[in-house]
Write a protein that holds these residues in place. Structure first.
Motif, PDB file in Angstrom:
ATOM      1  N   UNK A 188     -40.578  34.791   2.634  1.00 61.72           N
ATOM      2  CA  UNK A 188     -40.219  33.473   2.109  1.00 61.72           C
ATOM      3  C   UNK A 188     -38.710  33.359   1.949  1.00 61.72           C
ATOM      4  N   UNK A 189     -38.091  34.423   1.412  1.00 62.81           N
ATOM      5  CA  UNK A 189     -36.659  34.338   1.159  1.00 62.81           C
ATOM      6  C   UNK A 189     -35.862  34.271   2.463  1.00 62.81           C
ATOM      7  N   UNK A 190     -36.294  35.033   3.453  1.00 62.66           N
ATOM      8  CA  UNK A 190     -35.603  34.982   4.746  1.00 62.66           C
ATOM      9  C   UNK A 190     -35.757  33.594   5.368  1.00 62.66           C
ATOM     10  N   UNK A 191     -36.957  33.050   5.274  1.00 55.87           N
ATOM     11  CA  UNK A 191     -37.171  31.697   5.797  1.00 55.87           C
ATOM     12  C   UNK A 191     -36.270  30.700   5.080  1.00 55.87           C
ATOM     13  N   UNK A 200     -26.354  28.670   1.976  1.00 59.23           N
ATOM     14  CA  UNK A 200     -27.088  29.789   2.599  1.00 59.23           C
ATOM     15  C   UNK A 200     -26.336  31.092   2.403  1.00 59.23           C
ATOM     16  N   UNK A 201     -25.000  31.015   2.389  1.00 66.10           N
ATOM     17  CA  UNK A 201     -24.220  32.220   2.114  1.00 66.10           C
ATOM     18  C   UNK A 201     -24.546  32.764   0.734  1.00 66.10           C
ATOM     19  N   UNK A 241     -28.283  14.691   9.366  1.00 71.03           N
ATOM     20  CA  UNK A 241     -28.861  15.975   9.715  1.00 71.03           C
ATOM     21  C   UNK A 241     -28.695  17.063   8.667  1.00 71.03           C
ATOM     22  N   UNK A 242     -28.059  16.727   7.547  1.00 66.87           N
ATOM     23  CA  UNK A 242     -27.866  17.737   6.510  1.00 66.87           C
ATOM     24  C   UNK A 242     -28.365  17.271   5.152  1.00 66.87           C
ATOM     25  N   UNK A 243     -28.879  18.209   4.399  1.00 63.19           N
ATOM     26  CA  UNK A 243     -29.177  17.963   2.995  1.00 63.19           C
ATOM     27  C   UNK A 243     -27.878  18.187   2.228  1.00 63.19           C
ATOM     28  N   UNK A 277     -31.867  26.980   4.893  1.00 60.85           N
ATOM     29  CA  UNK A 277     -30.625  26.558   4.225  1.00 60.85           C
ATOM     30  C   UNK A 277     -29.458  26.572   5.222  1.00 60.85           C
ATOM     31  N   UNK A 278     -29.429  27.600   6.065  1.00 59.49           N
ATOM     32  CA  UNK A 278     -28.358  27.691   7.044  1.00 59.49           C
ATOM     33  C   UNK A 278     -28.322  26.487   7.974  1.00 59.49           C
TER      34      UNK A 278
END
Lengths: 474, 474, 474
Positions: free
Chosen positions: B18-21, C305-306, B117-119, B26-27
């Motif tokens: 979950x954290x990697x996702x 994300x960082x 395209x960004x939050x 986020x990236x």
């Protein structure tokens, strides 16, 4: 005393009647202040401001929340130190404060926020209501363990009223400065509570003496209260000060004073113990005395070192009070002061009032600037010709009035609370939650092996035979 | 059920995946809002503002922190009341909320803060994420003691998503007002949780019934949660209201409502006990019902007395619910509601939605001012021709949609959670920390004499004979 | 060691002397900043501002209060996890912090707020003093249970001084950015504390090993500390950042980082336990590592994300440290680190410093905007010609200086604290409150039947025979 402590009808009726009365009075009297009313748009135009930030909310709300935490978690948990009375400490404090703030919004509103027949409600009223209730919490400290929740509601009803009258006399008649309430909150609350507990003197209280001690975990719960009081006290003393430098300065002074109290309390606690050990009672209470001691002068130019001195002296005297004065008051004056409020609020409150008068007397245009002096002490309008010495004189009058109101009010309320109809406990049942609360039974005996968690807890039944067994063994 | 409760691989894998996702998403999607971006200098010029104070941060950050405390300390400690389940209560709440806020930043971001395209991330997103997670904490209350941390993560994943969809429908499609989330947070969270617990019905739960009770100290820990929820609820209901009067008014109304709930809860708790004693469960929960009850209407011109009435009614009904409804739901509808969320969030949530609709319906230019009315209900753009009755109608639609989403979502998620792969405990091991936690063993026995500190402590004197007795028995 | 632990004269004398010295130094040096002085009216004219809101108080006070809570409740309660040492944890932390903030106001004041012979006091000084003391609290974590309050006062005296020198070198000589103090607070505090505990190595500490564990309720008290640290950490890392976007961004990044740490800590805690159970030590500590890890870079354009990545990595490494590194340090390097500060502050602090350097090195006008870049890194005046690579290089120098100062300072202070005059306990009395505190005796035996409250707890073994005995009695 063998009066019934079953409050089944009395407590619910009292709560419901009071709440219904509050609803009706709020309906007649309470509306929103311009800063909280949907007409704010017109208000902004009227006051010619362009940003919502000038809404009083943004100046005061963070301080309000800190004060709110002090009243409910601070006082509530500070009083959980009794080993069998923690439910009542935090629960009754919750009850009286929740009632008290509503009643205070009304009574203080009539005195201070009344316009065109309506009390106008805003964040400042909330802070003032919390302040008013803080003085009831102080008084509760003297009575802790010895009164029923019904008595507390009755006391709150009267004390909030008396507080508001006293506050009005001080702030609006005598034109006294008392930002953090050394006089209005602490001195008044403490001597009111001490007078009430004197009237309610219980001769045989030593029957429940062993319950008056703390346990390891109750002392830790109490430290939650202490720390939140200590940390947020700068917000308390600055919450209703004038915007800008006054609010800023009040926070700084209180921060300094409180820090000095901690070292003083630790020093005296160790010095007064024959093995040099620290006593939790002192750490929980005397560390806070500095906050009381700068309650009046915090917004004045007391100077940081002045604050340190006040906090230092209050911390020392407060600890001495716990060691020498509290036992003396109980044995010689029949004042049973459960939490030692005389040491934390009484004496430091008087010191605070005097410090305030002295600081006012020594105010000068050099230190404040001419504008600052006029602004800080409101030397305009009816006070235009006041000197700082006049201000100081009135500060002292304010102290005397507060003491007088506390004593007279305390006597009257004390006798009302002595009536045998409020469900108070007998002397041997004092300091005992189970009179008024369903207290969880620990039946964890069976689980001890698999259950390392919740404190073992000896089973009640198996232990009984033990006692009988002992004589049976040859 | 005798499935393995050893989560050694499942829980770590779930957390890490979950954290990697989240990192990846986020990236791709999350950037700073103009108020938090280093280009703020250009933004200030663009918006023609001269002071950093107009940065949203200063309007909302103090409220955000209060809400944050409610989610983590408020809900976390409120649920520590179970004597053997306090680690799980506070720890699992911590876990699900920490995951939930990240996921909510994404899902709510896509719905509400998506640009080019960004939050765009700012303090308001944080508040909304905390709100979203609060509804998961509510649902957790129904399941407390009966689910594994893995189940909670799965539930959070789905519930946050459903919450965001529902919130989008209410706020952006139906154009409903719901500042404090009576509908979106409380009603949705409660009925979702109740549906899930219904699906997860455990037939033999009475095997662990004795662990479902509290202990003296667990009740005190729970009071920490109660009080922080109670004190900061005014911040909760006002945190995302419009700047100025709306935010101010929402705080005032919530303060009033909560105060009335306390007296109502105390009154009913005492009246419903045959000895008139207070029950900690009611004090811990029903005192908060007023905060839920004004969740929708707090920012409207509900009037202070209106708030008192709502809080009063919610406090009464909530306490009645704990006494009569919770046992009924369990025995007749097979809904095992550990914390009684139906009484604290379910019914008061519905009341709150109705109060909101009624308050909207009775809004008028006299009360709000013409500008105030338009501003308060956004009667501009697509809503330009709305009447207050239209608004009220849509408020009710919002309630119905929330209930529908909760039921349908709860059924689906409930069946997913029933899969025997999530490490859930057997019925007799419910409400027991040691399934999922290393619980400290108390070996203090040997140290009793020198160690007056921790725990009770079996009596030293009575025990001494015991030891001698043992060899004496044949 | 059989030195006297009776502090009756030493502790009071130390407290009183230090406090008197502080009063005198404050009298000579400390005055109010223009924002807190009654001359604020003139200041407003001078700075041409029309609203009191521009007073620094309103920008920083809410953050200050959050930081204040972290120092006193956060660190204080986090360290209550030891079953017999909770009074000392919260009480000594209170003492050292109350002394430390006063001393820090002076020393930091001389370095940073000195004008015309006076230290000018404002809310920013308070935050910085709390920051400085936080590094002492960190170091205290390594020494917890093994030092006397007198040693802590001495250590605080020196550490505050060294901290301020180091901070001055970093911020004013090396022109390093370190908003949340990854280097100045955490790395310095941790390695200073670890060095001191190395010098104070106790050979026979296993004699008190069993007291080094927690109890069920002490773990819950510790969670209060953990959660308040966790919730308010965004305020910590943003408290002294520049107004506007920097402060805003620092809070956002910290929020994200901390959330990721929770999932990482839970994952590793479960994965490293052979039954997959969670360990409270990890949940209490490693969940916070993300706050340390973004301490330097939080106000930079680290990107959400960082922040997640940093928090995730720190949470993993921190948990691994608790499981593998702490035992290794103790057995091989003779570093007895009671709270595992190396895992929470040491390694994450170094990571944070490196992350800060890397983030600075990769800063660009595209990401920050030209003005934003100059403003964020102060590329003006003497830094006008700096590149981001220069900044990064100096960031690394800052880390090395902090480590060097910590080691050298720690060695010197360690040897001072080894002098046998500070009332330290013998090895077998470590981790024991009753050396320095009056600890309440639990005499609840007699009351067991009527008193279900305070967890009596009979020992498990002795009780077993009891059950057999009962039927044997005639």
């Amino acid at each position: 005393m063998a009066w019934s402590t079953n409050l089944r009808w009395r407590l619910p009726l009292a709560c419901l009647l009071l709440q219904v009365a509050l609803v009706i009075l709020f309906g007649f009297f309470v509306r929103y202040s311009p800063d909280a009313d949907a007409h704010w748009w017109e208000e902004k135009r009227r006051r010619n401001i362009t940003t919502d930030l000038e809404n009083e909310f943004y100046y005061r709300y963070p301080s309000f929340q800190d004060v709110h935490v002090m009243v409910f978690v601070g006082f509530g948990f500070l009083m959980t130190f009794l080993q069998r009375y923690s439910f009542s400490a935090v629960g009754f404090n919750f009850l009286l404060a929740a009632f008290g703030i509503q009643w205070a919004l009304l009574v203080q509103g009539w005195f201070h926020f009344f316009e065109d027949g309506y009390i106008l409600l805003g964040v400042e009223n909330l802070i003032n209501a919390d302040f008013c209730v803080a003085s009831v919490c102080v008084a509760f400290g003297a009575l802790l363990g010895k009164v029923s929740p019904l008595q507390l509601l009755i006391m709150t009803l009267f004390q909030v009223t008396l507080f508001s009258v006293n506050e009005y006399i001080l702030l609006n008649v005598l034109e006294v400065k008392d930002a953090g309430g050394s006089m209005t909150i602490h001195t008044f609350g403490a001597y009111f509570g001490l007078t009430v507990t004197r009237i309610l003197y219980r001769r045989n209280l030593e029957q429940s003496k062993e319950k008056q001690s703390s346990s390891y975990s109750s002392d830790l719960f109490a430290m939650i209260g202490t720390l939140f009081l200590w940390m947020y006290w700068p917000s308390f003393n600055s919450a209703v000060s004038y915007h800008g430098d006054s609010q800023h300065r009040a926070a700084l002074n209180t921060y300094c004073s409180l820090a000095a109290s901690v070292l003083a309390a630790v020093a005296m606690s160790s010095a007064l113990n024959k093995k040099g050990k620290l006593d939790m009672v002192h750490i929980q209470n005397a560390t806070l005395a500095g906050g009381v001691g700068v309650g009046t002068a915090a917004e004045m130019m007391l100077m940081p070192y002045g604050s340190l001195i006040v906090g230092f002296i209050c911390g020392i005297i407060s600890t001495l009070g716990f060691v020498y004065l509290t036992p003396f008051l109980e044995s010689h004056l029949r004042i049973q002061d459960t939490c030692g409020i005389h040491n934390l609020h009484g004496i430091p409150g008087i010191i605070g009032a005097i410090v305030g008068a002295v600081t006012a007397a020594s105010a000068s245009p050099e230190v404040y600037g001419q504008e600052g002096l006029v602004h800080s002490f409101d030397f305009q309008g009816i006070k235009e010709n006041w000197s700082v010495r006049t201000q100081a004189k009135f500060q002292i009058f304010g102290l005397l009035v507060s003491l007088g109101m506390a004593l007279v009010g305390g006597i009257i309320v004390g006798f009302i609370l002595r009536l045998p109809i409020w469900g108070q406990a007998s002397d041997e049942n004092c300091f005992e939650d189970s009179i008024y609360w369903e207290v969880p039974e620990e039946k964890s005996t069976v689980y001890i092996p698999e259950d390392p968690s919740l404190k073992p807890s000896a089973p009640s039944i198996p232990l009984a035979p033990l006692v009988h067994l002992v004589p049976l063994t040859p």
